[in-house]
Design a protein around this motif. Structure first.
Motif, mmCIF file in Angstrom:
data_model
loop_
_atom_site.group_PDB
_atom_site.id
_atom_site.type_symbol
_atom_site.label_atom_id
_atom_site.label_comp_id
_atom_site.label_asym_id
_atom_site.label_seq_id
_atom_site.Cartn_x
_atom_site.Cartn_y
_atom_site.Cartn_z
ATOM 1 N N VAL A 67 0.738 -1.112 -0.040
ATOM 2 C CA VAL A 67 -0.068 -0.097 0.038
ATOM 3 C C VAL A 67 0.944 1.287 -0.040
ATOM 4 O O VAL A 67 1.791 1.473 0.701
ATOM 5 N N LEU A 68 0.647 2.189 -1.129
ATOM 6 C CA LEU A 68 1.385 3.280 -1.126
ATOM 7 C C LEU A 68 0.441 4.500 -0.830
ATOM 8 O O LEU A 68 -0.548 4.422 -1.542
ATOM 9 N N ARG A 69 0.843 5.446 -0.154
ATOM 10 C CA ARG A 69 -0.237 6.578 0.267
ATOM 11 C C ARG A 69 0.657 7.842 -0.198
ATOM 12 O O ARG A 69 1.531 8.411 0.922
ATOM 13 N N PRO A 70 0.558 8.657 -1.073
ATOM 14 C CA PRO A 70 0.856 9.870 -1.593
ATOM 15 C C PRO A 70 0.664 10.818 -0.148
ATOM 16 O O PRO A 70 -0.422 10.662 0.408
ATOM 17 N N PRO A 71 1.569 11.875 0.130
ATOM 18 C CA PRO A 71 1.393 12.836 0.989
ATOM 19 C C PRO A 71 0.049 13.759 0.939
ATOM 20 O O PRO A 71 -0.539 14.285 1.631
ATOM 21 N N ARG A 72 -0.379 13.624 -0.482
ATOM 22 C CA ARG A 72 -1.661 14.370 -0.799
ATOM 23 C C ARG A 72 -2.324 13.842 -1.994
ATOM 24 O O ARG A 72 -1.797 12.978 -2.772
ATOM 25 N N SER A 119 -5.292 12.763 -10.103
ATOM 26 C CA SER A 119 -5.832 11.929 -11.388
ATOM 27 C C SER A 119 -5.125 10.407 -11.235
ATOM 28 O O SER A 119 -4.271 10.209 -10.527
ATOM 29 N N LYS A 120 -5.778 9.649 -12.190
ATOM 30 C CA LYS A 120 -5.528 8.063 -11.997
ATOM 31 C C LYS A 120 -3.971 8.009 -12.482
ATOM 32 O O LYS A 120 -3.366 7.184 -12.013
ATOM 33 N N ALA A 121 -3.684 8.801 -13.675
ATOM 34 C CA ALA A 121 -2.438 8.403 -14.214
ATOM 35 C C ALA A 121 -1.319 9.058 -13.221
ATOM 36 O O ALA A 121 -0.268 8.374 -12.907
ATOM 37 N N LYS A 122 -1.586 10.070 -12.358
ATOM 38 C CA LYS A 122 -0.632 10.614 -11.480
ATOM 39 C C LYS A 122 -0.452 9.451 -10.606
ATOM 40 O O LYS A 122 0.738 9.077 -9.830
ATOM 41 N N ALA A 123 -1.587 8.778 -9.974
ATOM 42 C CA ALA A 123 -1.439 8.032 -8.902
ATOM 43 C C ALA A 123 -0.639 6.624 -9.415
ATOM 44 O O ALA A 123 -0.007 5.935 -8.614
ATOM 45 N N GLN A 124 -0.982 6.424 -10.754
ATOM 46 C CA GLN A 124 -0.306 5.213 -11.145
ATOM 47 C C GLN A 124 1.355 5.282 -11.348
ATOM 48 O O GLN A 124 2.073 4.447 -11.086
ATOM 49 N N ASN A 125 1.463 6.574 -11.757
ATOM 50 C CA ASN A 125 3.043 6.949 -11.796
ATOM 51 C C ASN A 125 3.722 6.822 -10.428
ATOM 52 O O ASN A 125 4.906 6.743 -10.385
ATOM 53 N N HIS A 126 2.866 7.240 -9.525
ATOM 54 C CA HIS A 126 3.357 7.214 -8.062
ATOM 55 C C HIS A 126 3.925 5.889 -8.086
ATOM 56 O O HIS A 126 4.955 5.567 -7.123
ATOM 57 N N ALA A 127 3.581 4.853 -8.416
ATOM 58 C CA ALA A 127 3.746 3.487 -7.852
ATOM 59 C C ALA A 127 4.687 2.773 -8.806
ATOM 60 O O ALA A 127 5.386 1.856 -8.672
ATOM 61 N N LEU A 128 4.890 3.286 -9.953
ATOM 62 C CA LEU A 128 5.639 2.804 -11.284
ATOM 63 C C LEU A 128 7.104 2.715 -10.598
ATOM 64 O O LEU A 128 7.772 1.653 -11.141
ATOM 65 N N PRO A 129 7.811 3.567 -10.037
ATOM 66 C CA PRO A 129 9.132 3.490 -9.648
ATOM 67 C C PRO A 129 9.340 2.207 -8.728
ATOM 68 O O PRO A 129 10.568 1.745 -8.380
#
Length: 354
Positions: free
Chosen positions: A61-66, A70-80
């Motif tokens: 589970v990844l939880r960005p600070p904010r 968008s879906k694309a930005k959330a997916q990009n958060h996980a890509l690395p």
């Protein structure tokens, strides 16, 4: 002939306030006949129990600070965090058939294939809007998509269940954020670059679609605006690099432009030929049914669905078509006329469709 080594796969599930729909999605992922190496849920600023629900399944589970917006930005958060050969992006309200991964992965034995997705159907048919969408999906995925696949030029690999080559996706900069619909943007970009996008008809996913007019309007506006944004961005290049895909796009634009004329045909014929309304309307309805019903009958047989239920849902598709046409024209005016004239910024804010 030596078979290529088995490919590995990571699933990314972007989720915003999905505590109710997420369990069914994760259950379907855990039941895959070929299990993924890793499942990552991106809790994108949820205010409900999305993180707790995901954690209870033992996934990452990844939880960005904010909230990323968008879906694309959330997916990009996980890509690395992905190190596998392939990445499967699944919406948090989409359920995959148990053999979905097993059926999609073999197409990547072809090194030219860089993105692929299966057949999408509706999970629920409780409301008029869901019933109309079920007809749209049955028709589109058993008429338009197979023809596009045979021509090696699918219009889109559906974002709710698409598989990507990770290195290509990372080299591209991740899921595209420049348009409001990342799945179509990436599908067109890859084909423009000379890579293949593939439709896998035997791989099935069931998506939860808008059950109210309010959410349907938000979703359709996003889809139509995103389509026009991609037309503006890609069509000139596709005309020379992927002319068959450009042909489908132009046909879609012509359908939007001509739809009001087709819908007004009974009235036009009645007024110009001085005929009674009933025979003219019967002729028009006959044409509609002839163009639609054979494909729906085939789809019902192909998907093992009750024919009566499929046909009873048919009238509701015209409710959805009305919404589609309104927002298609709005998107055409805003994104293809007002934006180039710097009179509008176009649609920039991602809103969920349900």
């Amino acid at each position: 002939m030596t078979r290529p080594p088995a490919l590995t796969l990571t699933v990314i599930v972007p989720a915003h306030n999905e505590e109710r729909g997420l369990p069914a999605t994760l259950d379907s992922l855990r039941c895959q006949s070929i299990p993924p190496e890793q499942i990552i849920v991106v809790d994108d600023g949820s205010t409900d129990r999305t993180s707790e629900v995901a954690a209870s399944y033992g996934v990452t589970v990844l939880r960005p600070p904010r909230n990323l917006g968008s879906k694309a930005k959330a997916q990009n958060h996980a890509l690395p965090h992905c190190t596998t050969d392939l990445v499967l992006a699944v919406d948090a309200d989409t359920v995959l058939a148990p053999d979905y991964i097993e059926r999609v992965m073999p197409v990547f034995d072809d090194p030219d294939v860089h993105v692929a997705a299966g057949n999408v159907q509706t999970r629920f048919t409780r409301t008029p809007w869901e019933r109309g969408r079920s007809t749209e999906y049955l028709f589109g995925f058993h008429w338009h998509r197979p023809i596009q696949h045979l021509a090696n030029s699918p219009m889109v690999c559906s974002g709710c269940c698409s598989v990507f080559r990770r290195t290509t996706l990372a080299d591209f900069g991740g899921f595209p954020e420049r348009t409001i619909v990342e799945d179509m943007d990436y599908t067109w970009s890859q084909q423009s670059a000379g890579h293949r996008a593939v439709y896998v008809s035997d791989a099935t996913a069931w998506a939860a679609d808008p059950e109210t007019l309010t959410y349907l309007r938000k979703q359709v506006w996003r889809w139509m605006a995103g389509f026009m944004q991609n037309v503006r961005l890609h069509l000139p290049r596709l005309l020379t690099r992927k002319p068959m895909l450009a042909t489908w796009i132009i046909v879609a634009l012509l359908e939007i432009l001509m739809a009001p004329l087709w819908w007004a045909t009974p009235l036009i014929l009645t007024l110009t030929l001085q005929r009674s309304v009933a025979p003219t309307l019967a002729w028009w309805l006959g044409g509609e049914l002839l163009l639609t019903v054979p494909t729906l009958l085939y789809a019902a047989r192909r998907r093992h669905l009750p024919v009566a239920k499929v046909l009873l849902n048919l009238p509701f598709v015209y409710l959805n078509k009305t919404v589609n046409l309104y927002y298609a024209w709005k998107a055409l005016i805003v994104e293809l006329i007002l934006v180039p004239l710097h009179l509008s910024q176009g649609l920039l804010i991602y809103e969920k469709g349900r």
